[in-house]
Design a protein around this motif. Structure first.
Motif, mmCIF file in Angstrom:
data_model
loop_
_atom_site.group_PDB
_atom_site.id
_atom_site.type_symbol
_atom_site.label_atom_id
_atom_site.label_comp_id
_atom_site.label_asym_id
_atom_site.label_seq_id
_atom_site.Cartn_x
_atom_site.Cartn_y
_atom_site.Cartn_z
ATOM 1 N N PHE A 9 19.969 -30.912 42.077
ATOM 2 C CA PHE A 9 18.975 -31.617 42.879
ATOM 3 C C PHE A 9 17.572 -31.109 42.561
ATOM 4 C CE2 PHE A 9 16.433 -32.616 46.556
ATOM 5 C CZ PHE A 9 16.819 -33.909 46.815
ATOM 6 N N CYS A 64 22.542 -28.011 56.817
ATOM 7 C CA CYS A 64 23.694 -27.429 56.142
ATOM 8 C C CYS A 64 24.045 -26.099 56.804
ATOM 9 C CB CYS A 64 23.364 -27.210 54.667
ATOM 10 S SG CYS A 64 24.705 -26.408 53.758
ATOM 11 N N ASP A 99 25.843 -30.390 42.946
ATOM 12 C CA ASP A 99 24.815 -31.322 43.427
ATOM 13 C C ASP A 99 23.560 -30.568 43.870
ATOM 14 O OD1 ASP A 99 26.236 -33.649 42.956
ATOM 15 O OD2 ASP A 99 26.390 -34.244 45.067
ATOM 16 N N CYS A 100 23.747 -29.440 44.548
ATOM 17 C CA CYS A 100 22.602 -28.632 44.994
ATOM 18 C C CYS A 100 21.879 -28.040 43.788
ATOM 19 C CB CYS A 100 23.059 -27.489 45.900
ATOM 20 S SG CYS A 100 23.861 -28.011 47.415
ATOM 21 N N SER A 127 23.490 -33.979 52.672
ATOM 22 C CA SER A 127 24.555 -33.115 52.182
ATOM 23 C C SER A 127 24.863 -33.434 50.730
ATOM 24 C CB SER A 127 25.834 -33.313 52.991
ATOM 25 O OG SER A 127 26.885 -32.532 52.443
ATOM 26 N N PRO A 128 25.122 -32.389 49.956
ATOM 27 C CA PRO A 128 25.644 -32.625 48.610
ATOM 28 C C PRO A 128 27.106 -33.026 48.712
ATOM 29 C CG PRO A 128 25.756 -30.304 49.111
ATOM 30 C CD PRO A 128 25.063 -30.962 50.283
ATOM 31 N N ARG A 129 27.637 -33.526 47.610
ATOM 32 C CA ARG A 129 29.085 -33.707 47.520
ATOM 33 C C ARG A 129 29.673 -32.350 47.158
ATOM 34 N NH1 ARG A 129 28.805 -37.903 42.863
ATOM 35 N NH2 ARG A 129 27.280 -36.324 42.364
ATOM 36 N N CYS A 189 16.037 -31.168 51.891
ATOM 37 C CA CYS A 189 17.340 -31.598 51.369
ATOM 38 C C CYS A 189 18.470 -30.932 52.157
ATOM 39 C CB CYS A 189 17.448 -31.297 49.876
ATOM 40 S SG CYS A 189 16.955 -29.636 49.386
ATOM 41 N N CYS A 190 18.347 -29.642 52.417
ATOM 42 C CA CYS A 190 19.397 -28.895 53.123
ATOM 43 C C CYS A 190 19.407 -29.199 54.615
ATOM 44 C CB CYS A 190 19.190 -27.402 52.944
ATOM 45 S SG CYS A 190 18.978 -26.885 51.233
ATOM 46 N N ASN A 235 15.446 -40.057 47.478
ATOM 47 C CA ASN A 235 15.013 -38.669 47.327
ATOM 48 C C ASN A 235 13.490 -38.534 47.419
ATOM 49 O OD1 ASN A 235 17.689 -37.968 47.060
ATOM 50 N ND2 ASN A 235 17.590 -37.629 44.855
#
Length: 160
Positions: free
Chosen positions: A125, A103, A121-122, A61-63, A56-57, A143
Motif C-alpha cells: 500500500f 486495525c 497488502d499493507c 483493512s488489507p486482505r 489506511c490502518c 485510495n
C-alpha cells in the motif's frame, strides 16, 4: 518534475479532483506513467509521514491471505484458527479482513505491532510504485480520498 503539490486541505482537493483523476487513469500513457512512478512514489513519501496519518490502518483493512495468516499467527504464537477467530472476518469478496477499525494491530502512536510480519497488502500500500495504480483505477480513486501519498502522485501526474 514540474509543479509543486500543496498538501494543505488535500482531502477536499482530492474529492474535488476525482473526475480529473478518473480521466487521467483512463487516458494515461502507461509507459510514461510507469517510468515516472518510482520517482513520484519516493517524492510523495519524502513529504508524507505515514505515522502522522495512518488513515489506511484506521479506516480500512488489507486482505489477509493464507501466507499472511500463517506468518502472523506464528509470530503471535497463536493457532491459525484462533488468530482468524480473534481478529478476522470474511468480507463480501470472500477475503479475510480485520473485524474492526482501526486495525487491532495499530497502536495509539500509529505504529504497527506486527509491522515486520504485516500482510502483503499493507507492505504494498498505496501501490503508487506499481502498475496497480492504472490497472485498478477504482482502488486508486478510493485510495486518493484517504491517502495523501496517492493524492500527491495523481496531482503530479496531472501536471505532465
Amino acid at each position: 518534475m514540474m509543479g509543486n503539490v500543496d498538501l494543505e486541505n488535500w482531502q477536499k482537493k482530492s474529492a474535488d479532483h476525482q473526475k480529473q483523476y478518473r480521466q487521467l487513469l483512463q487516458k494515461a500513457d502507461k509507459t510514461r506513467v510507469y517510468r515516472q512512478l518510482p520517482d513520484l512514489h519516493e517524492e510523495a513519501f519524502s513529504k508524507v509521514d505515514c505515522l502522522s496519518c495512518a488513515n489506511c490502518c484506521k479506516n480500512y483493512s488489507p486482505r489477509f491471505k493464507t501466507p499472511d495468516i500463517k506468518r502472523i499467527s506464528k509470530q503471535l504464537r497463536m493457532k491459525e484458527s484462533v488468530f482468524i477467530d480473534t481478529y478476522l472476518r470474511l468480507d463480501e469478496d470472500g477475503d479475510y479482513v480485520v473485524k474492526s477499525s482501526p486495525c487491532p494491530f495499530l497502536g495509539a502512536d500509529n505504529y504497527c505491532s506486527i509491522y515486520e510480519d504485516r500482510p502483503s497488502d499493507c507492505h504494498r500500500f498505496p501501490y503508487t510504485d506499481e502498475d496497480v495504480l492504472l490497472k485498478r483505477p477504482a482502488i486508486t480513486l478510493k485510495n486518493a480520498t484517504f491517502c495523501p501519498a496517492v493524492y500527491y502522485v495523481l496531482e503530479k501526474l496531472m501536471k505532465f
